[in-house]
Design a protein around this motif. Sequence first.
Motif, short mmCIF file in Angstrom:
data_model
loop_
_atom_site.label_atom_id
_atom_site.label_comp_id
_atom_site.label_asym_id
_atom_site.label_seq_id
_atom_site.Cartn_x
_atom_site.Cartn_y
_atom_site.Cartn_z
N SER A 158 0.80 -1.22 0.00
CA SER A 158 0.00 0.00 0.00
C SER A 158 0.83 1.27 0.00
CB SER A 158 -0.91 0.01 1.24
OG SER A 158 -1.70 1.17 1.28
N GLY A 159 0.36 2.27 -0.74
CA GLY A 159 0.87 3.63 -0.66
C GLY A 159 2.36 3.76 -0.85
N THR A 160 3.03 4.26 0.19
CA THR A 160 4.46 4.56 0.12
C THR A 160 5.34 3.36 0.46
OG1 THR A 160 4.41 5.36 2.41
CG2 THR A 160 4.08 7.00 0.67
N SER A 161 4.78 2.16 0.52
CA SER A 161 5.55 0.96 0.84
C SER A 161 6.32 0.47 -0.38
CB SER A 161 4.62 -0.15 1.36
OG SER A 161 3.94 0.26 2.51
N VAL A 162 7.15 1.35 -0.92
CA VAL A 162 7.90 1.06 -2.14
C VAL A 162 9.39 1.10 -1.84
CG1 VAL A 162 6.07 1.99 -3.60
CG2 VAL A 162 7.88 3.51 -2.80
N ALA A 163 10.20 0.81 -2.84
CA ALA A 163 11.65 0.87 -2.66
C ALA A 163 12.05 2.26 -2.17
CB ALA A 163 12.36 0.56 -3.98
N ARG A 164 13.01 2.31 -1.26
CA ARG A 164 13.39 3.57 -0.62
C ARG A 164 13.85 4.61 -1.63
NH1 ARG A 164 11.71 5.74 3.73
NH2 ARG A 164 11.94 3.74 4.77
N ASP A 165 14.50 4.20 -2.71
CA ASP A 165 14.96 5.18 -3.69
C ASP A 165 13.92 5.46 -4.77
OD1 ASP A 165 15.33 2.68 -4.80
OD2 ASP A 165 17.46 2.91 -5.17
N SER A 182 27.36 15.39 0.49
CA SER A 182 28.32 15.01 1.53
C SER A 182 27.65 14.15 2.59
CB SER A 182 28.95 16.26 2.16
OG SER A 182 27.97 17.09 2.78
N SER A 183 26.41 14.48 2.96
CA SER A 183 25.68 13.66 3.92
C SER A 183 25.45 12.25 3.37
CB SER A 183 24.34 14.31 4.26
OG SER A 183 24.52 15.57 4.88
N ALA A 184 25.06 12.17 2.11
CA ALA A 184 24.80 10.88 1.49
C ALA A 184 26.07 10.04 1.38
CB ALA A 184 24.17 11.07 0.12
N LEU A 185 27.20 10.68 1.06
CA LEU A 185 28.46 9.95 0.95
C LEU A 185 28.96 9.46 2.31
CD1 LEU A 185 30.27 12.09 -1.77
CD2 LEU A 185 29.61 9.68 -1.99
N TYR A 214 20.37 7.47 2.26
CA TYR A 214 20.09 8.91 2.15
C TYR A 214 20.28 9.39 0.71
CZ TYR A 214 19.72 13.80 3.57
OH TYR A 214 19.31 15.09 3.70
N TYR A 215 21.03 8.64 -0.07
CA TYR A 215 21.19 8.96 -1.49
C TYR A 215 19.85 8.96 -2.20
CZ TYR A 215 19.91 4.29 -2.93
OH TYR A 215 19.18 3.15 -3.17
N SER A 216 18.82 8.35 -1.59
CA SER A 216 17.55 8.10 -2.28
C SER A 216 16.92 9.37 -2.84
CB SER A 216 16.56 7.43 -1.33
OG SER A 216 17.06 6.20 -0.87
N TYR A 217 17.09 10.48 -2.13
CA TYR A 217 16.52 11.74 -2.62
C TYR A 217 17.11 12.10 -3.99
CZ TYR A 217 14.60 12.48 2.05
OH TYR A 217 13.90 12.36 3.23
N MET A 218 18.41 11.85 -4.15
CA MET A 218 19.03 12.19 -5.42
C MET A 218 18.69 11.17 -6.49
SD MET A 218 22.69 13.81 -6.13
CE MET A 218 21.91 15.35 -5.61
N TRP A 219 18.62 9.90 -6.12
CA TRP A 219 18.21 8.88 -7.10
C TRP A 219 16.80 9.20 -7.61
CZ3 TRP A 219 21.38 4.82 -8.61
CH2 TRP A 219 20.80 3.87 -9.47
N SER A 220 15.93 9.54 -6.67
CA SER A 220 14.56 9.90 -7.06
C SER A 220 14.52 11.21 -7.84
CB SER A 220 13.67 10.01 -5.83
OG SER A 220 13.48 8.76 -5.21
N GLU A 221 15.50 12.08 -7.58
CA GLU A 221 15.53 13.36 -8.29
C GLU A 221 15.83 13.16 -9.77
OE1 GLU A 221 17.45 17.83 -7.81
OE2 GLU A 221 17.78 16.34 -6.25
N VAL A 222 16.58 12.12 -10.10
CA VAL A 222 16.76 11.78 -11.51
C VAL A 222 15.39 11.50 -12.13
CG1 VAL A 222 17.69 10.06 -13.10
CG2 VAL A 222 19.10 10.86 -11.20
#
Length: 682
Positions: free
Chosen positions: A488-495, A552-555, A610-618
């Motif tokens: 359901s809903g947001t229960s998807v891959a983190r990225d 830097s936080s993601a790395l 935490y990289y997920s925000y950038m992966w999703s930003e692609v």
Amino acid sequence: MTQSTDNPFFRPWTTPFGIAPFGDIRIDDYRPAFERALAEHRTEVDAIATNPDAPSFANTIDALETGGHALDRLCGVFFNLAGSDATEAIQAIQREMAPLLAQHSNAITLDARLFARVRALYERRDQLGLTGEQLRVLEKTYKNFVRGGAALDEAGKARMRQVTERLATLGTAFSQNVLKDEATWTLDLSEADVAGLPDFLKSALAQAAKDRGREGYVMTLGRSMVEPFLTLSPRRDLRETIFKAWVKRGEMGGETDNRAIVAETVKLRVERAKLLGYPTFAAFKLDETMAKTPDAVRTLLERVWNRAVVRAGEEKADLAAVAREEGMNEPIQPWDWRFYAEKVRQKRYAIDEAALKPYFQLDRMIEAAFAVATKLFGVTFRRRDDVPVYHPDVRAYEVLRDGQHVGLFLGDYFARPTKRSGAWMSAFRSQEKLSGPVRPIIVNVMNFAKPPEGRPALLSFDDARTLFHEFGHGLHGLLSDVTYPLLSGTSVARDFVEFPSQLYEHWLERREVLSDFAVHAETGEAMPQTLIDKLIAARTFNQGCATVEYVSSALVDLAFHSLDTAADIDPVAFETEELRRIGMPEGLVMRHRTPHFAHVFSGDGYSAGYYSYMWSEVLDADGFAAFEEVGDPFDPVLARRLGDYVYAAGNSRDPMEAYVAFRGREPDPEALLVKRGLATAA
């Protein structure tokens, strides 16, 4: 023990939409409610495990999915309040329940009888005549058991129980320590200290003092207070004091210091990964994501990092030039960056944050987010004052489509000492159809500065973007249309989970939206077109800084979780060395330093992710380009595909398949660099 007739968790809820009767719930209700709900769920699971009939999808997977209703209902209330209205009493129960809930989860996952039934079905999955959604539920259930340790020998299972229970305790302590640092640190300011600040910020500081029964002005460690002060205060000494306190959360010594918690957490995560046959925790965690491997993540982050560092260097030179013009000849420090960046922005784009803010009234931005959803997905929002809420500041809205009830949306927008920092979406109840048509109850939680009585709450443009971001998550939960709770809903891959939320931010920047909803709080006039043009032109301003802070936080997150051993690690020394290794520019810091990096250390949610925000930003940059290509940000064909394959689909299909079904092709990574102004569109 509270008697069943008195405890709201022991009876059906007859409230509007079946929401929790918050006014009836007392702190003493939670412990007996947990005791009963856990016992009920254990009984349900034991009945599945001991069923004498051969395992079938109905008597095993369906039964697992429908079990635990009382526990889900209780956790939906308790853990939402633990994040947004955490009294000392609630925190004490949270500390007590963290290891018990981990024990309960382990008892299910490590039950050999139960796993044998799931495995038998998984091995015959192609012969069961399952629907696509049923097959995905079965595959996810089997993998969850294996990743939880179900295939280990008895010694391995015993150690897995110890590790996961300890990690649950550590994550709870970490988040509570950060909240305590944020809630207790304050700085009294005099009239002279706030000289030169705009009225909206002075009003927020005065309100913070009033809320604490003090005179004058009080600075807190809420982001909605810290960032505008760092941007607008001419007092360099105060900016330094506040900035240093802000980045020292979780590292202030004493009982709230998180350094030892981080060290033990990293060590136990390495052990957990190795128990399951993975070389590192990052390898374990990323195995179930779109990225798949640490190398794929590092490749994306470093590609962006190298360009961002160059851009940040150019930005710093611009800041230093303005600082010298004003007589400040010292090197640009982290507490200087926002202050001089605002001056450069005013100079380059003639945009003044203080003059801009009255156009972003909270109420109007909520209306804007709703209006976009109406145009894209046909849903409407009706304020419901008859719905119980857990705090007087919370607003409730019924969500409808074609006059039919879709779900309930709660908005909790203002900072308070009992609320953790940041912004998030959560569910009091998730959508599903297996137990009948269950409609979702979704909440967005923010930390905007509360205005004085009778005055409108004013947001920065970044605040407004945050509101749109979280509402994108909210729509992902509200529009969900799947059968099984697991999907359901947001229960998807983190990225992938950040794709619907980050994509939704794009509509805030559209002229069509700003011209209708960016209305001046004093004059009532719409934002002039010239100002809209300047705001849009400036959207990639200072992106070198913002990207360096984030990447830097993601790395650092990835580096911690790429360790194959972590005995006696000093987290802050490790952070320092990793930043040195990647070439962190002078004058900038991580967006989230390790001792308060709640995304990563308050639980497993974004650990190694935490990289997920950038992966999703692609995905979001490339995805919104589809609307730009057809010349209509509300194109009905694209909107329908977006709704069907992304917002409504939950985890019913592979995320890349979902993206391609919407977009028609896989994403182009270059779109991310163009969006951030780090590359030029072809």
